[in-house]
Design a protein around this motif. Structure first.
Motif, PDB file in Angstrom:
ATOM      1  N   VAL A 176      -0.227  -2.938   0.713  1.00  0.00           N
ATOM      2  CA  VAL A 176      -0.045  -1.799  -0.200  1.00  0.00           C
ATOM      3  C   VAL A 176       0.412  -2.309  -1.560  1.00  0.00           C
ATOM      4  O   VAL A 176      -0.071  -1.871  -2.608  1.00  0.00           O
ATOM      5  N   ARG A 177       1.318  -3.263  -1.557  1.00  0.00           N
ATOM      6  CA  ARG A 177       1.797  -3.850  -2.821  1.00  0.00           C
ATOM      7  C   ARG A 177       0.678  -4.467  -3.639  1.00  0.00           C
ATOM      8  O   ARG A 177       0.624  -4.316  -4.858  1.00  0.00           O
ATOM      9  N   ILE A 181      -4.795  -2.298   0.297  1.00  0.00           N
ATOM     10  CA  ILE A 181      -4.889  -0.939   0.848  1.00  0.00           C
ATOM     11  C   ILE A 181      -4.878   0.000  -0.346  1.00  0.00           C
ATOM     12  O   ILE A 181      -3.905   0.076  -1.089  1.00  0.00           O
ATOM     13  N   ARG A 182      -6.009   0.713  -0.531  1.00  0.00           N
ATOM     14  CA  ARG A 182      -6.134   1.523  -1.741  1.00  0.00           C
ATOM     15  C   ARG A 182      -6.937   2.799  -1.514  1.00  0.00           C
ATOM     16  O   ARG A 182      -7.378   3.435  -2.470  1.00  0.00           O
ATOM     17  N   THR A 186      -5.327   6.122   4.075  1.00  0.00           N
ATOM     18  CA  THR A 186      -4.287   5.216   4.566  1.00  0.00           C
ATOM     19  C   THR A 186      -2.987   5.408   3.795  1.00  0.00           C
ATOM     20  O   THR A 186      -1.905   5.519   4.388  1.00  0.00           O
ATOM     21  N   LEU A 187      -3.068   5.488   2.467  1.00  0.00           N
ATOM     22  CA  LEU A 187      -1.849   5.624   1.663  1.00  0.00           C
ATOM     23  C   LEU A 187      -1.125   6.947   1.945  1.00  0.00           C
ATOM     24  O   LEU A 187       0.103   6.978   2.026  1.00  0.00           O
ATOM     25  N   LEU A 190       0.716   6.691   5.149  1.00  0.00           N
ATOM     26  CA  LEU A 190       1.909   5.847   4.987  1.00  0.00           C
ATOM     27  C   LEU A 190       3.012   6.589   4.233  1.00  0.00           C
ATOM     28  O   LEU A 190       4.202   6.438   4.538  1.00  0.00           O
TER      29      LEU A 190
ATOM     30  N   TYR B 127      -5.787   4.061  -6.606  1.00  0.00           N
ATOM     31  CA  TYR B 127      -6.252   4.416  -5.252  1.00  0.00           C
ATOM     32  C   TYR B 127      -7.584   5.138  -5.382  1.00  0.00           C
ATOM     33  O   TYR B 127      -7.911   5.680  -6.444  1.00  0.00           O
ATOM     34  N   CYS B 188      -0.057   9.093  -2.735  1.00  0.00           N
ATOM     35  CA  CYS B 188      -0.432   7.679  -2.928  1.00  0.00           C
ATOM     36  C   CYS B 188       0.584   6.967  -3.829  1.00  0.00           C
ATOM     37  O   CYS B 188       0.929   5.816  -3.584  1.00  0.00           O
ATOM     38  N   ALA B 191       3.503   6.249  -1.615  1.00  0.00           N
ATOM     39  CA  ALA B 191       3.246   5.139  -0.690  1.00  0.00           C
ATOM     40  C   ALA B 191       3.437   3.803  -1.397  1.00  0.00           C
ATOM     41  O   ALA B 191       4.059   2.881  -0.867  1.00  0.00           O
ATOM     42  N   ARG B 192       2.916   3.708  -2.619  1.00  0.00           N
ATOM     43  CA  ARG B 192       3.063   2.454  -3.375  1.00  0.00           C
ATOM     44  C   ARG B 192       4.531   2.205  -3.710  1.00  0.00           C
ATOM     45  O   ARG B 192       5.026   1.088  -3.553  1.00  0.00           O
ATOM     46  N   ALA B 195       6.333   0.899  -0.700  1.00  0.00           N
ATOM     47  CA  ALA B 195       6.090  -0.516  -0.377  1.00  0.00           C
ATOM     48  C   ALA B 195       6.976  -1.430  -1.217  1.00  0.00           C
ATOM     49  O   ALA B 195       7.176  -2.590  -0.869  1.00  0.00           O
TER      50      ALA B 195
END
Lengths: 209, 209
Positions: A176-177, A181-182, A186-187, A190, B127, B188, B191-192, B195
């Motif tokens: 993610v960092r 994962i973009r 998924t994001l 999470l 994203y 999104c 999420a970033r 992380a």
């Protein structure tokens, strides 16, 4: 004419005056709609791209690893590492049964994983992928205790899944960092898991790299 | 004919053989493309919905609260609490300068906030909102140290922003848990940020409510 799920209805203060189909193919429908809203009592026009509802699956093995697929994504001419996901058939409602059946089907077809003994499925609500332009919304499932399915995966010939792998939580944080994962599926899963303390990093270094 | 940004190019093993425009209006373009991919050497067709690139802004006040707007979202006939966001003009490239200018413009126009003295802007990559069907991608910015802008907000008449509010991190966690925050832009970004350890909950209770 495709049959549509009844997910979007006129909420309080909203009135859909007209829906005109500007373009349609098996994957999407472009609608020109005329509507009033709580803040705009005079009817105005909007373009809406209708898509099927989807389901994305955050699936963890008994050891806590996340099942991911690497999939070719034609609009980007690239492959992405993502959680398994798929669409709900238009003829189905968006009840929990249809959502879970769709998610578990995609997990098995795309990744070759299924719920093991003592496994659990929890619903993480839905997210809207781009709510200014499309009614597409994706339900998220958190599935714990998945194991390789007896029959393996059965990938759709229209999909190009290049790899299936299980990644640890720490690897997911790194992906993610780095932006590996973009995809929103998924994001957004999470983010929801993060709000429940089920996924996150405690390491604040490295932001903005 | 709209001028397009050059974000999507043929990556390694990809070849775009043909692009045919099936439908176009000022907001989107539906393309029928013919392409080969690393896993499929025989050309196949795909429908791609082209959209402008976007920028979403996770903006924090000096006290750490997040600036959010409540906005009417016509495709859902509902209003959503979201981070401010907007689109990059097609005529612009997607370089850092254009991304930051777009993000800061939207933050000021939609929410009436601007960078304060000693504030910082960091890029959180992009994203893809729905990469199986659209090339839409949204760059994410983390802006710390925002303050009310002198001139207030200047909302576009085509947007219906009902409220602007600053929410604490704990409130954000609750809104993600409940599904109140449910747009990909905001989730999104979170999420970033998660992380990087910059946002998350340590409380594991309440999952699946």
């Amino acid at each position: 004419m495709t049959r549509f799920h009844q997910f979007v209805t006129d909420g309080e203060g909203w009135e859909t005056k007209r829906v005109e189909v500007s373009f349609e193919n098996p994957y999407l429908q472009i609608q020109k709609i005329q509507v009033t809203s709580p803040s705009r009592s005079e009817a105005f026009e909007w373009t809406v791209c209708h898509r099927k509802g989807g389901v994305a699956v955050a699936a963890q093995t008994p050891e806590g690893g996340f099942v991911m697929i690497r999939q070719e994504r034609v609009p980007f001419r690239e492959s992405f590492w993502e959680f398994p996901a798929g669409q709900i058939e238009e003829s189905q409602g968006h009840d929990q049964e249809a959502i879970i059946a769709t998610g578990m089907r995609e997990l098995e077809e795309e990744a070759g994983y299924a719920l093991g003994q003592g496994g659990e499925v929890e619903s993480l609500h839905y997210y809207a992928s781009s709510p200014g332009f499309t009614d597409e919304h994706v339900y998220m499932l958190w599935v714990r205790g998945v194991v390789p399915a007896l029959g393996g995966s059965h990938q759709d010939p229209g999909e190009s899944i290049l790899e299936v792998r299980v990644f640890s939580g720490a690897e997911i944080v790194g992906m993610v960092r780095s932006g590996t994962i973009r995809d929103a599926n998924t994001l957004c899963c999470l983010a929801r898991l993060g709000a429940f303390g089920a996924w996150a990093s405690n390491d604040r270094t490295g932001i903005g790299e």
